[in-house]
Each structure stands twice: as structure tokens, then as C-alpha cells.
Design a protein around this motif. Structure first.
Motif, PDB file in Angstrom:
ATOM      1  N   VAL A 184      64.734  35.218  50.577  1.00  0.00           N
ATOM      2  CA  VAL A 184      63.276  35.048  50.626  1.00  0.00           C
ATOM      3  C   VAL A 184      62.962  33.575  50.883  1.00  0.00           C
ATOM      4  O   VAL A 184      63.498  32.690  50.214  1.00  0.00           O
ATOM      5  CB  VAL A 184      62.636  35.506  49.303  1.00  0.00           C
ATOM      6  N   HIS A 185      62.108  33.316  51.891  1.00  0.00           N
ATOM      7  CA  HIS A 185      61.833  31.932  52.270  1.00  0.00           C
ATOM      8  C   HIS A 185      60.405  31.749  52.762  1.00  0.00           C
ATOM      9  O   HIS A 185      59.732  32.721  53.120  1.00  0.00           O
ATOM     10  CB  HIS A 185      62.818  31.457  53.353  1.00  0.00           C
ATOM     11  N   GLY A 186      59.975  30.477  52.788  1.00  0.00           N
ATOM     12  CA  GLY A 186      58.641  30.167  53.273  1.00  0.00           C
ATOM     13  C   GLY A 186      58.171  28.827  52.732  1.00  0.00           C
ATOM     14  O   GLY A 186      58.766  28.269  51.809  1.00  0.00           O
ATOM     15  N   PRO A 187      57.089  28.267  53.307  1.00  0.00           N
ATOM     16  CA  PRO A 187      56.562  26.971  52.847  1.00  0.00           C
ATOM     17  C   PRO A 187      55.860  27.118  51.496  1.00  0.00           C
ATOM     18  O   PRO A 187      55.182  28.123  51.251  1.00  0.00           O
ATOM     19  CB  PRO A 187      55.587  26.577  53.952  1.00  0.00           C
ATOM     20  N   THR A 188      56.034  26.127  50.634  1.00  0.00           N
ATOM     21  CA  THR A 188      55.368  26.154  49.322  1.00  0.00           C
ATOM     22  C   THR A 188      54.372  25.023  49.140  1.00  0.00           C
ATOM     23  O   THR A 188      53.522  25.080  48.263  1.00  0.00           O
ATOM     24  CB  THR A 188      56.405  26.092  48.177  1.00  0.00           C
TER      25      THR A 188
END
Length: 211
Positions: A184-188
Motif C-alpha cells: 500500500v502506497h501513496g503521498p501523505t
């Protein structure tokens, strides 16, 4: 077998297109032999031909018989068809002008993420998906992504914190990340906008592309 180094992909300086069959075989045999860590003499002895003959083959100075091609393929541990790779087959190239890539809709579109597809080939090469992602003040950070394959992120502009499987990384221009897309990945955190980064996803062989 070790992966070929960049110079093993190169053709002779005087190579023209389309490439003659002898030139194709010469390049493939030479590259495969070097990748296997064999000298000309070692490969020649292994497959039962003279060193002089193998040298002529690698310099496109002779045509191979079917028997010799079979010996070469066996000695190099590859299918015979590998020795013809690049011959008599149309090869696609897709050119995309700056700012003219196809806009695609993704999970983040609804929260201000802009995705620009930078070209797509057909067949097996369609597994590679290059996308220019732009995030602005109106973009949100909550979308998370998970998909098959491997993804390369390369930062072009701005600063952001990007998360993969709970670990966070601060990405600045010139930084890159290579990730397993199943995580699971993405900008925070969009630290400095606008943010632009290149996302290149290589999907597995069995990946189905939905039109």
C-alpha cells in the motif's frame, strides 16, 4: 546467467536499419557470450566449432548454417529464436509532445491528482505504463494505491512525503523510489507544491489491461 551490462545492448557504430540477419545474429551471440562470462575460445570449444569461425559469426562475416545456430543456442542456453531477436519485425515507438500526453482518470483524480499518460505500446510492451503525476494546492493526500507489478517514482518538482507499507520517505527533485506495487502506497504530505513526479509501472506478464 548474469544480466547484460548497458554496453551489451549497443550495436556497432556503422549499423543501419533495417539490420541484416547476419548483423542481428552477430550482436546476439556476442552479447549472450559476454553475459555468460565466456571467451570466444571457450564458447567455440563448448559447441565444437573453431575459434576463427565463431569470430567471423560475431563480426557478421559469415552466414550460419542451421546446425551452427542450433549449437550456438544450446551452448548459450537460449532458444534459437533469441539469436534472431530484432530481425524483420516492426518495432513501435511513441512520441509524445510536452503537455500532449493523454489525460487518464485514476483513483486520485477526484481529489485533485492529475495523471498524464506518456505513451503506450501494444502487445507485451503494453505492460509498461509511464505517467506524469501533478499535485497542486487543491490536491489531497488520502488516496492509497495497491497494484500488481513494480513501480518507479522519480521526482521532478516540489517536495512530498511518500509512504510505502507504513514507511515514509521525503522525496525532492532528483530523488527516486522503486517499490513493490502490492505494498500500500501513496503521498501523505504535500510539503511544497506544485509537485510533479514520473511514475513508471511495469506490470507482470499476466497483467490484463482494461480498455
Amino acid at each position: 546467467m548474469d544480466n547484460p551490462t548497458p554496453e551489451h545492448r549497443e550495436l556497432p557504430d556503422d549499423t543501419t536499419s533495417p539490420v541484416a540477419l547476419e548483423d542481428v545474429i552477430a550482436v546476439q551471440v556476442r552479447n549472450l557470450r559476454k553475459s555468460a562470462g565466456l571467451s570466444v575460445g571457450e564458447l567455440a570449444a563448448k559447441i565444437g566449432i573453431s575459434k576463427a569461425m565463431l569470430s567471423k559469426i560475431e563480426n557478421a562475416q559469415t552466414s550460419c548454417s542451421l546446425s551452427t545456430l542450433s549449437r550456438l543456442a544450446t551452448g548459450l542456453d537460449v532458444p534459437v529464436t533469441t539469436l534472431f531477436r530484432g530481425a524483420d519485425a516492426p518495432r513501435e515507438a511513441v512520441y509524445v509532445e510536452n503537455g500532449r500526453g493523454a489525460v487518464i482518470v485514476g483513483r486520485g483524480t477526484r481529489v485533485g491528482h492529475h495523471y498524464e499518460l506518456l505513451g503506450a505500446l501494444r502487445g507485451q510492451h503494453r505492460r509498461l505504463e509511464p505517467v506524469l503525476v501533478t499535485l497542486t494546492e487543491s490536491s489531497e493526500t488520502h488516496p492509497r494505491f495497491q497494484h500488481a507489478g513494480t513501480e518507479l517514482l522519480y521526482m521532478l518538482e516540489g517536495v512530498m512525503v511518500y509512504q510505502h507499507e507504513g514507511a515514509e520517505f521525503t522525496l525532492r527533485p532528483g530523488d527516486s523510489m522503486l517499490i513493490d506495487g502490492e505494498g500500500v502506497h501513496g503521498p501523505t504530505d504535500l510539503v511544497r507544491v506544485p509537485i510533479r513526479f514520473l511514475s513508471v509501472t511495469a506490470y507482470p506478464d499476466n497483467h490484463e489491461v482494461v480498455d
